[in-house]
Scaffold this motif. Structure first.
Motif, PDB file in Angstrom:
ATOM      1  N   GLU A  77       0.868  -1.169   0.000  1.00  0.00           N
ATOM      2  CA  GLU A  77       0.000   0.000   0.000  1.00  0.00           C
ATOM      3  C   GLU A  77       0.909   1.224   0.000  1.00  0.00           C
ATOM      4  OE1 GLU A  77      -2.776   0.243   3.227  1.00  0.00           O
ATOM      5  OE2 GLU A  77      -3.848   1.885   2.239  1.00  0.00           O
ATOM      6  N   ILE A  78       0.627   2.180  -0.890  1.00  0.00           N
ATOM      7  CA  ILE A  78       1.521   3.338  -0.976  1.00  0.00           C
ATOM      8  C   ILE A  78       0.758   4.636  -0.755  1.00  0.00           C
ATOM      9  CG2 ILE A  78       3.133   2.157  -2.532  1.00  0.00           C
ATOM     10  CD1 ILE A  78       2.003   3.898  -4.820  1.00  0.00           C
ATOM     11  N   GLY A  79       1.505   5.703  -0.517  1.00  0.00           N
ATOM     12  CA  GLY A  79       0.881   7.016  -0.349  1.00  0.00           C
ATOM     13  C   GLY A  79       1.829   8.105  -0.782  1.00  0.00           C
ATOM     14  N   ILE A  80       1.260   9.254  -1.117  1.00  0.00           N
ATOM     15  CA  ILE A  80       2.087  10.405  -1.507  1.00  0.00           C
ATOM     16  C   ILE A  80       1.396  11.688  -1.079  1.00  0.00           C
ATOM     17  CG2 ILE A  80       1.023  10.477  -3.830  1.00  0.00           C
ATOM     18  CD1 ILE A  80       3.745  11.628  -4.850  1.00  0.00           C
ATOM     19  N   LYS A  81       2.198  12.634  -0.663  1.00  0.00           N
ATOM     20  CA  LYS A  81       1.673  13.960  -0.345  1.00  0.00           C
ATOM     21  C   LYS A  81       2.751  14.975  -0.706  1.00  0.00           C
ATOM     22  CE  LYS A  81      -0.307  13.951   3.625  1.00  0.00           C
ATOM     23  NZ  LYS A  81       0.477  13.522   4.720  1.00  0.00           N
ATOM     24  N   ILE A  82       2.519  15.742  -1.746  1.00  0.00           N
ATOM     25  CA  ILE A  82       3.447  16.840  -2.046  1.00  0.00           C
ATOM     26  C   ILE A  82       2.958  17.997  -1.174  1.00  0.00           C
ATOM     27  CG2 ILE A  82       4.395  18.367  -3.810  1.00  0.00           C
ATOM     28  CD1 ILE A  82       3.848  16.212  -5.898  1.00  0.00           C
ATOM     29  N   CYS A  83       3.705  18.316  -0.144  1.00  0.00           N
ATOM     30  CA  CYS A  83       3.213  19.254   0.879  1.00  0.00           C
ATOM     31  C   CYS A  83       3.450  20.709   0.505  1.00  0.00           C
ATOM     32  CB  CYS A  83       3.867  18.937   2.221  1.00  0.00           C
ATOM     33  SG  CYS A  83       3.558  17.236   2.728  1.00  0.00           S
ATOM     34  N   ASP A  84       4.478  20.953  -0.272  1.00  0.00           N
ATOM     35  CA  ASP A  84       4.770  22.317  -0.709  1.00  0.00           C
ATOM     36  C   ASP A  84       4.004  22.557  -2.012  1.00  0.00           C
ATOM     37  OD1 ASP A  84       5.827  24.614  -1.838  1.00  0.00           O
ATOM     38  OD2 ASP A  84       7.851  24.226  -1.102  1.00  0.00           O
ATOM     39  N   PRO A  85       2.942  23.412  -1.959  1.00  0.00           N
ATOM     40  CA  PRO A  85       2.077  23.562  -3.143  1.00  0.00           C
ATOM     41  C   PRO A  85       2.823  24.032  -4.386  1.00  0.00           C
ATOM     42  CG  PRO A  85       1.469  25.118  -1.391  1.00  0.00           C
ATOM     43  CD  PRO A  85       2.510  24.221  -0.817  1.00  0.00           C
ATOM     44  N   ALA A  86       3.979  24.708  -4.183  1.00  0.00           N
ATOM     45  CA  ALA A  86       4.739  25.192  -5.349  1.00  0.00           C
ATOM     46  C   ALA A  86       5.237  24.027  -6.199  1.00  0.00           C
ATOM     47  CB  ALA A  86       5.925  26.030  -4.868  1.00  0.00           C
ATOM     48  N   TYR A  87       5.237  22.820  -5.635  1.00  0.00           N
ATOM     49  CA  TYR A  87       5.740  21.656  -6.379  1.00  0.00           C
ATOM     50  C   TYR A  87       4.619  20.730  -6.857  1.00  0.00           C
ATOM     51  CZ  TYR A  87      10.379  23.195  -5.082  1.00  0.00           C
ATOM     52  OH  TYR A  87      11.533  23.934  -4.953  1.00  0.00           O
ATOM     53  N   GLN A  88       3.376  21.149  -6.628  1.00  0.00           N
ATOM     54  CA  GLN A  88       2.248  20.344  -7.124  1.00  0.00           C
ATOM     55  C   GLN A  88       1.971  20.693  -8.586  1.00  0.00           C
ATOM     56  OE1 GLN A  88      -0.958  21.230  -4.425  1.00  0.00           O
ATOM     57  NE2 GLN A  88      -0.081  20.012  -2.763  1.00  0.00           N
ATOM     58  N   GLU A  89       1.361  19.760  -9.268  1.00  0.00           N
ATOM     59  CA  GLU A  89       0.931  19.963 -10.671  1.00  0.00           C
ATOM     60  C   GLU A  89       2.062  20.397 -11.606  1.00  0.00           C
ATOM     61  OE1 GLU A  89      -2.905  21.605 -11.442  1.00  0.00           O
ATOM     62  OE2 GLU A  89      -3.546  21.152  -9.386  1.00  0.00           O
ATOM     63  N   LYS A  90       3.232  19.833 -11.350  1.00  0.00           N
ATOM     64  CA  LYS A  90       4.356  20.084 -12.259  1.00  0.00           C
ATOM     65  C   LYS A  90       4.881  18.756 -12.812  1.00  0.00           C
ATOM     66  CE  LYS A  90       6.045  24.543 -10.741  1.00  0.00           C
ATOM     67  NZ  LYS A  90       4.980  25.013  -9.876  1.00  0.00           N
ATOM     68  N   GLY A  91       4.092  17.715 -12.622  1.00  0.00           N
ATOM     69  CA  GLY A  91       4.484  16.403 -13.145  1.00  0.00           C
ATOM     70  C   GLY A  91       5.347  15.586 -12.187  1.00  0.00           C
ATOM     71  N   PHE A  92       5.695  16.178 -11.016  1.00  0.00           N
ATOM     72  CA  PHE A  92       6.568  15.445 -10.095  1.00  0.00           C
ATOM     73  C   PHE A  92       5.828  14.260  -9.449  1.00  0.00           C
ATOM     74  CE2 PHE A  92       8.725  19.717  -9.753  1.00  0.00           C
ATOM     75  CZ  PHE A  92       9.851  19.329 -10.457  1.00  0.00           C
ATOM     76  N   GLY A  93       4.534  14.448  -9.177  1.00  0.00           N
ATOM     77  CA  GLY A  93       3.757  13.393  -8.516  1.00  0.00           C
ATOM     78  C   GLY A  93       3.775  12.103  -9.322  1.00  0.00           C
ATOM     79  N   ARG A  94       3.468  12.194 -10.599  1.00  0.00           N
ATOM     80  CA  ARG A  94       3.406  10.957 -11.404  1.00  0.00           C
ATOM     81  C   ARG A  94       4.799  10.349 -11.576  1.00  0.00           C
ATOM     82  NH1 ARG A  94       0.923  13.577 -16.741  1.00  0.00           N
ATOM     83  NH2 ARG A  94       0.002  14.806 -15.093  1.00  0.00           N
ATOM     84  N   ARG A  95       5.822  11.221 -11.658  1.00  0.00           N
ATOM     85  CA  ARG A  95       7.188  10.681 -11.818  1.00  0.00           C
ATOM     86  C   ARG A  95       7.648   9.986 -10.535  1.00  0.00           C
ATOM     87  NH1 ARG A  95      10.838  15.429 -13.624  1.00  0.00           N
ATOM     88  NH2 ARG A  95      12.459  13.893 -13.233  1.00  0.00           N
ATOM     89  N   ALA A  96       7.407  10.649  -9.398  1.00  0.00           N
ATOM     90  CA  ALA A  96       7.839  10.068  -8.114  1.00  0.00           C
ATOM     91  C   ALA A  96       7.092   8.761  -7.847  1.00  0.00           C
ATOM     92  CB  ALA A  96       7.607  11.066  -6.981  1.00  0.00           C
ATOM     93  N   LEU A  97       5.784   8.767  -8.113  1.00  0.00           N
ATOM     94  CA  LEU A  97       5.007   7.533  -7.910  1.00  0.00           C
ATOM     95  C   LEU A  97       5.538   6.423  -8.815  1.00  0.00           C
ATOM     96  CD1 LEU A  97       1.456   9.088  -7.563  1.00  0.00           C
ATOM     97  CD2 LEU A  97       2.518   7.591  -5.865  1.00  0.00           C
ATOM     98  N   SER A  98       5.891   6.779 -10.057  1.00  0.00           N
ATOM     99  CA  SER A  98       6.419   5.767 -10.984  1.00  0.00           C
ATOM    100  C   SER A  98       7.702   5.149 -10.437  1.00  0.00           C
ATOM    101  CB  SER A  98       6.729   6.394 -12.344  1.00  0.00           C
ATOM    102  OG  SER A  98       5.548   6.831 -12.959  1.00  0.00           O
TER     103      SER A  98
END
Ligand SMILES: CC(C)(COP(=O)(O)OP(=O)(O)OC[C@H]1O[C@@H](n2cnc3c(N)ncnc32)[C@H](O)[C@@H]1OP(=O)(O)O)[C@@H](O)C(=O)NCCC(=O)NCCS
Length: 365
Positions: free
Chosen positions: A108-129
């Protein structure tokens, strides 16, 4: 775990991360999606205590760094067949979580980009990958997660990655303010996975971790292959497997795009052949010695061994060791400078039966 691709690093939490975790977890705007609009009201000390139980095999809270800055957290929890009594939502078929072919592990995995300046820049999908790929490499057969039904951004990213919707639990939990919330559950197998990591020859992923599964086999194939006409390496290989099986040692590796290229071994038992007569250098549960620290020549001097050593030191500390040593022959003067840089100091000099002089460097963990 320590994973790196271009500007993204995913690594185990350290003692020094508890302050920033407390800041994030106490911030209602960061925690609202998880049901805590007023924050968790926790402290760095409580978090440090909680993180102590983390291990690679079972559960890890991870820090996501972009360009060296901690911007969020990730996590994985691995459950195995013996955990069937765990409280899975009804619509998960427990048999399908452990299909029995590939080691019967689910993460089971989880992710939280806490600094909003780093959200919606493609980092979430890359880090999850990166995390998902690493877990599949570790013979996890299925990855699961859930999110709030209202979190359509997360659902969009999860579905891009290939997660398959399992079902919705309507009004299944109450948030901090007592408001009923619904959750949506996802699962994926390796066949479903769409990899957005950006990993390539030009942008390789480096991973530093304890060996799992067939890693030891692969790194020893490389060692034997790299020393043609030197049968002693077959003997070293035999010893390495025997020690690992008996938990007398633990080997850690550096992988580039999944290929093991570097390694180091912690010796836990003075009976390991590499300890020789210097029995007091390894004291079970107290002092460990680093053996066979090496990387394929082409990748020397790029910082990989420093990162691997950090992973090894962290794990040695977690396992209760208080002291770590590493031996060096005086001719290897470059290594000497590196050990000093890592905070090691000269412990002792020892001449082995074959006349080889080794200087041991060490430090307190
Ligand atoms: C959810 C999260 C991990 C996604 O990572 P990210 O780096 O922000 O996402 P990406 O940049 O990779 O992708 C964002 C995508 O969401 C889309 N999106 C943005 N807002 C959206 C919304 N309200 N509904 C649907 N999609 C949305 C974007 O258009 C983009 O998709 P596209 O590239 O197809 O156009 C991250 O935003 C995050 O950590 N948020 C806060 C905590 C959280 O919600 N964690 C998940 C809890 S389970």
């Amino acid at each position: 775990m320590y994973l790196e691709n271009q500007e993204i690093t995913i690594r185990n939490t350290r003692g020094s991360d508890t302050e920033i975790l407390a800041k994030w977890w106490n911030d209602g705007t960061v925690m609202a999606h998880a049901g805590f609009p007023h924050g968790l009201g926790t402290t760095a000390e409580k978090i440090a205590k909680d993180l102590e139980a983390d291990s690679d095999e079972r559960r890890r809270r991870l820090i996501l760094e972009i360009g060296g800055k901690a911007v969020g957290e990730m996590s994985y929890t691995i459950v195995g067949e013996n955990d069937r009594n765990l409280d899975f939502p009804d619509h998960y078929c427990v048999d399908s979580l452990f299909p029995g072919e590939r080691g019967e592990l689910t993460a089971e995995i989880g992710i939280k980009i806490c600094d909003p300046a780093y959200q919606e820049k493609g980092f979430g999908r890359r880090a999850l990958s990166l995390l998902i790929r690493e877990l599949f490499c570790r013979k996890v057969s299925r990855i699961i997660l859930d999110t709030n039904l209202k979190n359509t951004r997360a659902q969009h990213v999860y579905e891009l990655l290939g997660f398959v919707k399992q079902g919705i639990r309507y009004d299944s939990w109450r948030d901090q303010e007592g408001v009923l919330q619904s959750a949506i559950d996802y699962a994926m197998t390796e066949a479903d996975f769409v990899d957005y990591s950006g990993e390539s020859e030009e942008h390789p992923t480096w991973s530093y971790r304890a060996t799992t599964g067939d890693d030891l086999e692969r790194i020893w194939d490389l060692n034997v292959r790299s020393h043609p006409g030197k049968p002693i390496w077959e003997r070293f290989r035999f010893q390495a497997f025997r020690h690992e099986d008996r938990k007398m040692s633990k080997t850690y590796i550096a992988l580039r795009n999944g290929e093991p290229l570097g390694e180091g071994t912690l010796l836990f038992d003075p009976a390991c052949e590499a300890v020789g007569d210097l029995k007091y250098i390894v004291i079970p549960g107290e002092a460990t010695d680093v053996n066979g620290l090496r990387i394929v020549k082409k990748y020397e001097g790029e910082g990989h061994i420093s990162r691997l050593m950090k992973v090894m030191e962290e794990d040695a500390k977690r396992l209760g060791f208080r002291e770590i040593t590493i031996g060096v022959e005086p001719v290897e003067s470059r290594n000497l400078a590196i050990y000093l840089h890592w905070g090691y100091t000269r412990y002792l000099e020892y001449e082995f039966d074959d006349g080889a002089l080794v200087i041991y460097y060490g430090k307190t963990l």
